[in-house]
Design a protein around this motif. Sequence first.
Motif, PDB file in Angstrom:
ATOM      1  N   GLU A  15       0.847  -1.209   0.000  1.00  0.00           N
ATOM      2  CA  GLU A  15       0.000   0.000   0.000  1.00  0.00           C
ATOM      3  C   GLU A  15       0.872   1.244   0.000  1.00  0.00           C
ATOM      4  O   GLU A  15       0.615   2.200  -0.729  1.00  0.00           O
ATOM      5  CB  GLU A  15      -0.946  -0.019   1.214  1.00  0.00           C
ATOM      6  N   GLU A  17       3.949   1.433  -1.015  1.00  0.00           N
ATOM      7  CA  GLU A  17       4.639   1.475  -2.314  1.00  0.00           C
ATOM      8  C   GLU A  17       3.719   2.031  -3.386  1.00  0.00           C
ATOM      9  O   GLU A  17       4.119   2.834  -4.222  1.00  0.00           O
ATOM     10  CB  GLU A  17       5.105   0.053  -2.681  1.00  0.00           C
ATOM     11  N   ARG A  18       2.454   1.623  -3.351  1.00  0.00           N
ATOM     12  CA  ARG A  18       1.464   2.123  -4.299  1.00  0.00           C
ATOM     13  C   ARG A  18       1.263   3.616  -4.102  1.00  0.00           C
ATOM     14  O   ARG A  18       1.179   4.387  -5.060  1.00  0.00           O
ATOM     15  CB  ARG A  18       0.137   1.377  -4.103  1.00  0.00           C
ATOM     16  N   GLU A  19       1.206   4.058  -2.830  1.00  0.00           N
ATOM     17  CA  GLU A  19       1.030   5.484  -2.543  1.00  0.00           C
ATOM     18  C   GLU A  19       2.256   6.270  -3.034  1.00  0.00           C
ATOM     19  O   GLU A  19       2.110   7.363  -3.600  1.00  0.00           O
ATOM     20  CB  GLU A  19       0.825   5.696  -1.039  1.00  0.00           C
ATOM     21  N   ARG A  20       3.455   5.724  -2.790  1.00  0.00           N
ATOM     22  CA  ARG A  20       4.670   6.411  -3.255  1.00  0.00           C
ATOM     23  C   ARG A  20       4.675   6.506  -4.785  1.00  0.00           C
ATOM     24  O   ARG A  20       5.012   7.518  -5.364  1.00  0.00           O
ATOM     25  CB  ARG A  20       5.917   5.644  -2.795  1.00  0.00           C
ATOM     26  N   SER A  21       4.319   5.396  -5.410  1.00  0.00           N
ATOM     27  CA  SER A  21       4.268   5.393  -6.859  1.00  0.00           C
ATOM     28  C   SER A  21       3.238   6.389  -7.364  1.00  0.00           C
ATOM     29  O   SER A  21       3.469   7.097  -8.347  1.00  0.00           O
ATOM     30  CB  SER A  21       3.864   4.070  -7.301  1.00  0.00           C
ATOM     31  N   GLN A  22       2.105   6.452  -6.687  1.00  0.00           N
ATOM     32  CA  GLN A  22       1.064   7.410  -7.062  1.00  0.00           C
ATOM     33  C   GLN A  22       1.574   8.831  -6.832  1.00  0.00           C
ATOM     34  O   GLN A  22       1.353   9.709  -7.661  1.00  0.00           O
ATOM     35  CB  GLN A  22      -0.213   7.136  -6.262  1.00  0.00           C
ATOM     36  N   GLN A  23       2.277   9.065  -5.721  1.00  0.00           N
ATOM     37  CA  GLN A  23       2.822  10.395  -5.447  1.00  0.00           C
ATOM     38  C   GLN A  23       3.862  10.773  -6.506  1.00  0.00           C
ATOM     39  O   GLN A  23       3.885  11.905  -6.990  1.00  0.00           O
ATOM     40  CB  GLN A  23       3.453  10.440  -4.052  1.00  0.00           C
ATOM     41  N   ARG A  25       3.969   9.620  -9.523  1.00  0.00           N
ATOM     42  CA  ARG A  25       3.207   9.878 -10.745  1.00  0.00           C
ATOM     43  C   ARG A  25       2.592  11.269 -10.712  1.00  0.00           C
ATOM     44  O   ARG A  25       2.618  12.000 -11.685  1.00  0.00           O
ATOM     45  CB  ARG A  25       2.114   8.816 -10.892  1.00  0.00           C
ATOM     46  N   PHE A  26       2.019  11.665  -9.559  1.00  0.00           N
ATOM     47  CA  PHE A  26       1.440  13.002  -9.406  1.00  0.00           C
ATOM     48  C   PHE A  26       2.514  14.077  -9.583  1.00  0.00           C
ATOM     49  O   PHE A  26       2.279  15.108 -10.229  1.00  0.00           O
ATOM     50  CB  PHE A  26       0.768  13.159  -8.045  1.00  0.00           C
ATOM     51  N   GLU A  29       3.281  14.190 -13.244  1.00  0.00           N
ATOM     52  CA  GLU A  29       2.170  14.832 -13.945  1.00  0.00           C
ATOM     53  C   GLU A  29       2.168  16.334 -13.676  1.00  0.00           C
ATOM     54  O   GLU A  29       1.930  17.130 -14.585  1.00  0.00           O
ATOM     55  CB  GLU A  29       0.835  14.210 -13.522  1.00  0.00           C
TER      56      GLU A  29
END
Length: 132
Positions: A15, A17-23, A25-26, A29
């Motif tokens: 979770e 790791e997913r949040e870091r990856s999402q961050q 990505r943000f 972007e």
Amino acid sequence: GEDRDGERSGLLDRERERERSQQIRFVHEDQDIQFSEALIVEREQGIREIEKSVNDVNEIFRDLAVLVKVQGQDLDDIESGIVRTGEETEAAVKDLTKASTNQKRARRTLFCLLAVLLLVGILVILIITRAI
């Protein structure tokens, strides 16, 4: 218990790791958006510069059109002056021809008058000398 804790820990790690990856990505972007905005601003400035240049060229062409019109009027004035000068020159030639003719007549008349006066003078001298 430990398997559950291990699963929870693994789930939490995934979770995070997913949040870091999402961050990440943000962040990427957001950087892409900022880059795109910078490009848009730069292009807008370029478009404004082009617009200004087009307006400047338009003004130059307007000024040029005015100059061409004025020069056209000047050429028309010169042309009419040349035509008028030609007409006046023709009239002057006629006047000079007439004056020359009149001068020749005046010389003939003067010559005739002098001849008559000379004859009259000779007659007067002859008359006076015979009378004496």
